[in-house]
Design a protein around this motif. Sequence first.
Motif, PDB file in Angstrom:
ATOM      1  N   GLN A   1      44.648  40.577  48.601  1.00 48.92           N
ATOM      2  CA  GLN A   1      44.321  39.185  48.731  1.00 48.92           C
ATOM      3  C   GLN A   1      44.508  38.431  47.448  1.00 48.92           C
ATOM      4  O   GLN A   1      43.993  39.020  46.531  1.00 48.92           O
ATOM      5  CB  GLN A   1      42.691  39.623  49.123  1.00 48.92           C
ATOM      6  N   VAL A   2      45.107  37.346  47.497  1.00 53.03           N
ATOM      7  CA  VAL A   2      45.520  36.699  46.611  1.00 53.03           C
ATOM      8  C   VAL A   2      44.134  36.489  45.242  1.00 53.03           C
ATOM      9  O   VAL A   2      44.443  36.248  44.155  1.00 53.03           O
ATOM     10  CB  VAL A   2      46.292  35.314  46.831  1.00 53.03           C
ATOM     11  N   ASP A   3      43.012  36.274  46.082  1.00 53.45           N
ATOM     12  CA  ASP A   3      41.741  36.070  45.280  1.00 53.45           C
ATOM     13  C   ASP A   3      41.522  37.378  44.473  1.00 53.45           C
ATOM     14  O   ASP A   3      40.531  37.255  43.286  1.00 53.45           O
ATOM     15  CB  ASP A   3      40.693  35.420  45.894  1.00 53.45           C
ATOM     16  N   GLU A   4      42.008  38.455  44.719  1.00 53.56           N
ATOM     17  CA  GLU A   4      41.646  39.700  44.061  1.00 53.56           C
ATOM     18  C   GLU A   4      42.864  40.244  43.306  1.00 53.56           C
ATOM     19  O   GLU A   4      43.073  41.280  42.704  1.00 53.56           O
ATOM     20  CB  GLU A   4      41.377  40.832  44.999  1.00 53.56           C
ATOM     21  N   PHE A   5      43.987  39.502  43.000  1.00 53.84           N
ATOM     22  CA  PHE A   5      44.872  39.640  42.063  1.00 53.84           C
ATOM     23  C   PHE A   5      44.575  40.152  40.723  1.00 53.84           C
ATOM     24  O   PHE A   5      43.652  39.459  40.258  1.00 53.84           O
ATOM     25  CB  PHE A   5      45.913  38.777  42.140  1.00 53.84           C
TER      26      PHE A   5
ATOM     27  N   HIS B   1      47.213  27.975  45.537  1.00 56.59           N
ATOM     28  CA  HIS B   1      47.563  26.518  45.558  1.00 56.59           C
ATOM     29  C   HIS B   1      47.385  25.929  47.053  1.00 56.59           C
ATOM     30  O   HIS B   1      46.889  24.932  47.462  1.00 56.59           O
ATOM     31  CB  HIS B   1      48.715  26.211  44.711  1.00 56.59           C
ATOM     32  N   PHE B   2      48.245  26.939  47.792  1.00 53.17           N
ATOM     33  CA  PHE B   2      48.407  26.222  49.244  1.00 53.17           C
ATOM     34  C   PHE B   2      47.393  27.061  50.299  1.00 53.17           C
ATOM     35  O   PHE B   2      47.819  26.538  51.442  1.00 53.17           O
ATOM     36  CB  PHE B   2      49.831  26.555  49.552  1.00 53.17           C
ATOM     37  N   GLY B   3      46.569  27.589  49.826  1.00 54.22           N
ATOM     38  CA  GLY B   3      45.655  28.185  50.683  1.00 54.22           C
ATOM     39  C   GLY B   3      45.965  29.435  51.334  1.00 54.22           C
ATOM     40  O   GLY B   3      45.555  29.705  52.716  1.00 54.22           O
ATOM     41  N   VAL B   4      46.835  30.132  50.834  1.00 54.43           N
ATOM     42  CA  VAL B   4      47.433  31.557  51.855  1.00 54.43           C
ATOM     43  C   VAL B   4      46.514  32.526  50.904  1.00 54.43           C
ATOM     44  O   VAL B   4      46.187  32.664  50.082  1.00 54.43           O
ATOM     45  CB  VAL B   4      48.981  31.992  51.238  1.00 54.43           C
ATOM     46  N   ARG B   5      45.776  33.164  51.969  1.00 56.43           N
ATOM     47  CA  ARG B   5      44.847  33.885  51.808  1.00 56.43           C
ATOM     48  C   ARG B   5      45.520  35.538  51.236  1.00 56.43           C
ATOM     49  O   ARG B   5      44.651  36.068  50.584  1.00 56.43           O
ATOM     50  CB  ARG B   5      43.786  34.209  52.843  1.00 56.43           C
TER      51      ARG B   5
ATOM     52  N   VAL C   1      52.161  23.538  37.144  1.00 62.66           N
ATOM     53  CA  VAL C   1      50.659  23.238  37.286  1.00 62.66           C
ATOM     54  C   VAL C   1      50.199  24.472  38.088  1.00 62.66           C
ATOM     55  O   VAL C   1      48.927  24.672  38.006  1.00 62.66           O
ATOM     56  CB  VAL C   1      50.323  21.730  38.107  1.00 62.66           C
ATOM     57  N   TYR C   2      50.981  24.964  38.988  1.00 65.12           N
ATOM     58  CA  TYR C   2      50.536  26.027  39.699  1.00 65.12           C
ATOM     59  C   TYR C   2      49.864  27.231  38.849  1.00 65.12           C
ATOM     60  O   TYR C   2      49.033  27.852  39.411  1.00 65.12           O
ATOM     61  CB  TYR C   2      51.234  26.708  40.928  1.00 65.12           C
TER      62      TYR C   2
END
Length: 251
Positions: free
Chosen positions: A71-75, A189-193, A237-238
Amino acid sequence: MRQLPWLEPGDALPDPASAWGVADPVPGLLAAGGALDVDTLMQAYGNCVFPWFSEDQPILWWSPDPRMVLQVDEFRLHRSLRKTLARFVETPGCEVRIDHGFEAVIRACSASPRVGQSGTWIVPDMVAAYTDLHRAGHAHSVETWIDGELAGGLYCVSLGRAVFGESMFTRRPDASKIALAALVSLCRHFGVRMIDCQQNTAHLASLGAREMARKRFVAHVAGARQQEGPRWRFEPVYWSELLSARPPSLT
């Protein structure tokens, strides 16, 4: 023992739910045979199936349960990697490129030694197949460049907002981790979860990946593949998606 389905080129892949389970000889194995053409690979990834086999084996198709996903928010951006990224971003001659040298990346991945493995699963047929998939716009490389040289990277498959990680390599310390951090930043950035990691390894778990039931993963991919995917170009910027976040207190 259940018979493993044998596929002829052009045959549809079986339902991933029919893959061998824990009571079978090789859990996660779905079928053998078929072809590695673009249409078959697109069908496979759209149904959460991937090929994985050695040079002396037929094409083998897999759909493990559970599935390892990040999960990219858990990296987990550990302090040491945060410092490495901050230094990388500020150093002239250091940059991330996407799809600049896809074939060089997959060939480097195929040649990289793996702990506990005597050979590679990225056999010549796989290199050719994923290069064709790249030319069709569905496989991408994320590359770490230092002073004009390819220092490390990874390649992945993308169907809309469903992203499937495949393999990484490194020639400089942390170069593959920098590429993964760049992919995570782009995905945020692009909303890939989430990024599919296929198999559970201690290294992936240390970066925040965890297991997900195949049924949930299949449902996620079914929705994500219908959404507009990221623009496969990395902009500096990413990095703010990671470096502007508050660092964890215990890593």
